[in-house]
Design an enzyme around this catalytic site. Structure first.
Site, PDB file in Angstrom:
ATOM      1  N   LYS A 220      -2.761  -9.423   0.729  1.00  0.00           N
ATOM      2  CA  LYS A 220      -2.444 -10.711   0.112  1.00  0.00           C
ATOM      3  C   LYS A 220      -0.991 -11.110   0.373  1.00  0.00           C
ATOM      4  CE  LYS A 220      -2.550 -10.591  -4.333  1.00  0.00           C
ATOM      5  NZ  LYS A 220      -1.423 -11.040  -5.151  1.00  0.00           N
TER       6      LYS A 220
ATOM      7  N   ARG B 190      -4.145 -14.756 -14.444  1.00  0.00           N
ATOM      8  CA  ARG B 190      -4.881 -13.499 -14.557  1.00  0.00           C
ATOM      9  C   ARG B 190      -5.972 -13.555 -15.611  1.00  0.00           C
ATOM     10  NH1 ARG B 190      -2.632  -8.741 -12.332  1.00  0.00           N
ATOM     11  NH2 ARG B 190      -0.779  -9.263 -11.162  1.00  0.00           N
TER      12      ARG B 190
ATOM     13  N   ARG C 251      -2.103   5.350   3.318  1.00  0.00           N
ATOM     14  CA  ARG C 251      -0.743   4.818   3.393  1.00  0.00           C
ATOM     15  C   ARG C 251       0.286   5.927   3.202  1.00  0.00           C
ATOM     16  NH1 ARG C 251      -0.474  -1.076   1.012  1.00  0.00           N
ATOM     17  NH2 ARG C 251      -0.386  -0.133  -1.031  1.00  0.00           N
TER      18      ARG C 251
ATOM     19  N   ARG D 132       2.678   8.185  -1.703  1.00  0.00           N
ATOM     20  CA  ARG D 132       3.114   7.764  -3.038  1.00  0.00           C
ATOM     21  C   ARG D 132       2.032   7.946  -4.083  1.00  0.00           C
ATOM     22  NH1 ARG D 132       5.028   1.879  -2.319  1.00  0.00           N
ATOM     23  NH2 ARG D 132       3.585   1.911  -4.049  1.00  0.00           N
TER      24      ARG D 132
ATOM     25  N   ARG E 289      -6.343   0.799 -10.645  1.00  0.00           N
ATOM     26  CA  ARG E 289      -5.775  -0.527 -10.365  1.00  0.00           C
ATOM     27  C   ARG E 289      -6.873  -1.514  -9.972  1.00  0.00           C
ATOM     28  NH1 ARG E 289      -1.346   0.409  -6.029  1.00  0.00           N
ATOM     29  NH2 ARG E 289      -1.060  -1.841  -6.110  1.00  0.00           N
TER      30      ARG E 289
END
Ligand SMILES: [Zn+2]
Length: 219
Positions: A11, A86, A125, A158, A169
């Protein structure tokens, strides 16, 4: 214009392309907060106090900041909202604000990527603790395993790129997005397949924006 998409959907990349293409500001609530706090405005000081106490900034404060930000001259020709609304209550507030300032209902771009794919992408990642460069083992792996190409530092996986955290999430995102998306489904709502190269995703976005423009002109 609203840009909705789960964490890891690319995004941010699409927001910056849109911003460049249309010459409009991309407004995110995070950036808005930082600016107000930096400028030590009344709203900024209020937000800082709430955040330092570990509380969540309430809707009313966000609304006030948003009204201030969206009234800035650079938003006159339009703006891209990133990460807002949201909740349906926030969407209703936004509609009222748009009507009050003589603007049309927003164009809603929803970048859709299946959850299992996002988990795959984000788990791959790695980031460099020294220079901040981000690698992805799936499509942009470092030339030497686990080492940064630029400075040879050991790459990190991470905490928030690990499976469990990503799932949480994504669940949080699903919970808030579904009702907001349903709220806009009858309006100028476009679902974009985000499971493609960034350039292809952007091409679909451009197409949707152009369709929307024609619709606005013929209204
Ligand atoms: Zn590095």
């Amino acid at each position: 214009m609203l840009l909705i998409g789960p964490p890891g959907s690319g995004k941010g990349t699409q927001a910056s392309r849109l911003k460049q293409w249309l010459g409009i500001p991309a407004v995110s609530t995070g950036e808005m907060f930082r600016l107000e706090i930096e400028k030590k405005t009344e709203l900024g000081l209020e937000a800082e106090k709430v955040i330092s106490q570990g509380r969540l900034v309430d809707d009313l404060l966000v609304q006030k900041m948003l009204e201030t930000r969206l009234s800035d001259p650079d938003c006159r020709r339009g703006f891209l909202l990133d990460g807002y609304p949201r909740t349906v209550a926030q969407a209703v507030f936004l509609s009222q604000f748009l009507a009050k300032t003589g603007r049309p209902e927003p164009l809603v771009l929803h970048i859709d990527v299946p959850a299992d794919l996002l988990i795959q992408r984000m788990s791959a990642r790695r980031s460099c603790p020294l220079c901040g460069r981000i690698y992805n083992l799936l499509n942009s792996a470092p030339s030497k395993a686990d080492l940064c190409d630029d400075d040879g530092s050991m790459l990190l996986h991470r905490e928030d790129d690990r499976g469990e955290v990503i799932r949480e999430r994504l669940e949080a995102y699903e919970t808030w997005t579904r009702p907001v998306v349903e709220h806009y489904a009858g309006g100028s709502y476009y679902k974009i397949n985000g499971n493609r190269a960034p350039a292809e995703v952007f091409a679909s976005i451009v197409e949707s924006v152009n369709i929307h423009r024609v619709q606005l002109q013929t209204k």
